[in-house]
Design an enzyme around this catalytic site. Structure first.
Site, PDB file in Angstrom:
ATOM      1  N   LYS A 167      -5.495  -2.474  -0.431  1.00 18.87           N
ATOM      2  CA  LYS A 167      -5.110  -1.669  -2.115  1.00 18.87           C
ATOM      3  C   LYS A 167      -3.906  -0.913  -1.281  1.00 18.87           C
ATOM      4  O   LYS A 167      -2.570  -1.301  -2.046  1.00 18.87           O
ATOM      5  CB  LYS A 167      -5.687  -0.556  -2.728  1.00 18.87           C
ATOM      6  CG  LYS A 167      -4.640  -0.909  -4.361  1.00 18.87           C
ATOM      7  CD  LYS A 167      -4.738  -1.808  -4.798  1.00 18.87           C
ATOM      8  CE  LYS A 167      -3.696  -1.050  -5.811  1.00 18.87           C
ATOM      9  NZ  LYS A 167      -2.923  -0.121  -6.153  1.00 18.87           N
ATOM     10  N   GLU A 174       3.817  -5.422  -3.102  1.00 22.42           N
ATOM     11  CA  GLU A 174       4.754  -4.868  -4.177  1.00 22.42           C
ATOM     12  C   GLU A 174       5.552  -4.742  -4.239  1.00 22.42           C
ATOM     13  O   GLU A 174       6.619  -5.024  -5.038  1.00 22.42           O
ATOM     14  CB  GLU A 174       3.550  -4.340  -5.132  1.00 22.42           C
ATOM     15  CG  GLU A 174       4.000  -4.061  -6.694  1.00 22.42           C
ATOM     16  CD  GLU A 174       3.152  -3.144  -7.405  1.00 22.42           C
ATOM     17  OE1 GLU A 174       3.316  -1.896  -7.453  1.00 22.42           O
ATOM     18  OE2 GLU A 174       1.905  -3.781  -7.549  1.00 22.42           O
TER      19      GLU A 174
END
Length: 315
Positions: A167, A174
């Protein structure tokens, strides 16, 4: 199946609703009395079947997560499982697992992506921990993940820590994607030749190689506020971008895009840039280039040149 959920903020409350919609009983606890199902963490533990308890923790990373896991370690018993689904630092996972293991309590770390849209669209899940525990909690993971093939929204990434590490890298990517879209938007807006910036970005949503959900969200943001006049340019970072860059340095993995995106967020928080002031001063010193007086806007006006003696002959 009956699970507990600690932390009923923006994501936690939506996750509770999505899990319940799949037919799984959920007892939630939050310090906010308006959203909690039970008055205390102790009451949450008592509501679950002993030895089979699964408690999913969705609270801010760091000290708050540490405290909740420590408290659960004193309340749960052998056979129970704790899931840390927050954005915790992956190196915190093994100490948390070791603490819980003292009482025979299992531990899984889960990176969760989906934000406020997860209730409708499902959540991308990256899990770290023992395969037997993952299999035991699979009905919950299936309730949360998006519809479609499991492998396109869920992965057992590896041992303890792997879920949060995956993550972390996801969030670093991102950062880079958002920065690229933002820079492209600004470049379009800066050129008078393009008279429909919003329409141009919207036209990228189908058939182009840059189409994505992030692009869809940018288009929706522009529709709500075409000039972004209602929002400040201050951009915070959650910490995962910093951790990603730290890992890239430790592993000698080049990550120039993610690094630049992180530093751009730092720059967004400066009312004035001391570094750029230093650059302006240096250009004036070596080349006699014009500078702006502090507090002024508009084009650079002519200034008194630096004396020749201060400029090296080959500057």
């Amino acid at each position: 199946m009956h699970i507990g959920l600690v932390g009923l903020g923006k994501m936690g409350a939506n996750m509770r609703e999505r899990i319940r919609a799949a037919g799984i009983e959920v007892t939630g606890y939050d310090r906010n009395p308006d959203v909690t199902d039970v008055p205390s963490l102790e009451a949450l533990v008592e509501a679950l079947p002993a030895g089979e308890r699964v408690v999913w923790v969705m609270v801010p990373s760091g000290a708050i997560t540490d405290a909740v896991i420590r408290d659960l370690g004193g309340l749960l018993t052998s056979g129970d499982v704790v899931i840390d689904g927050g954005n915790s630092y992956y190196q915190d996972d093994q100490p948390h697992a070791d603490l819980l293991a003292e009482n025979g309590v299992g531990f899984l770390d889960v990176g969760v992506s989906g934000g406020v849209w997860g209730l409708k669209n499902g959540y991308g899940l990256m899990v770290g921990g023992d395969a037997d525990l993952v299999a035991r909690v699979l009905p919950v993971f299936d309730a949360l993940r998006p519809e479609g093939p499991r492998e396109e929204g869920f992965v057992h990434a590896g041992a303890i820590g792997a879920g949060h590490f995956a993550k972390m890298v996801h969030n670093g990517i991102e950062y880079g994607l958002m920065q690229a879209y933002a820079e492209g938007y600004e470049l379009l807006a800066a050129k008078d030749l393009v008279t429909d910036v919003h329409g141009t970005v919207k036209a990228w949503r189908r058939g182009t190689v840059v189409r994505s959900w992030l692009l869809d969200l940018l288009v929706e943001a522009l529709e709500a506020d075409p000039s972004f006049g209602e929002i400040d340019d201050w951009v915070e970072d959650s910490g995962e971008g910093r951790w990603t860059v730290d890992e890239a340095i430790d592993l000698a993995v080049p990550a120039p895009v993610i690094s630049a995106a992180l530093f751009a967020r730092f720059a967004s928080r400066q009312e004035e840039s001391p570094a750029m002031k230093a650059v302006a001063a240096l250009r004036q010193q070596f080349g006699g280039h014009a500078v702006k007086p502090a507090g002024t806007t508009g084009p650079i006006s002519d200034t008194t040149p630096v004396p020749d003696a201060a400029v090296p002959p080959h500057a």
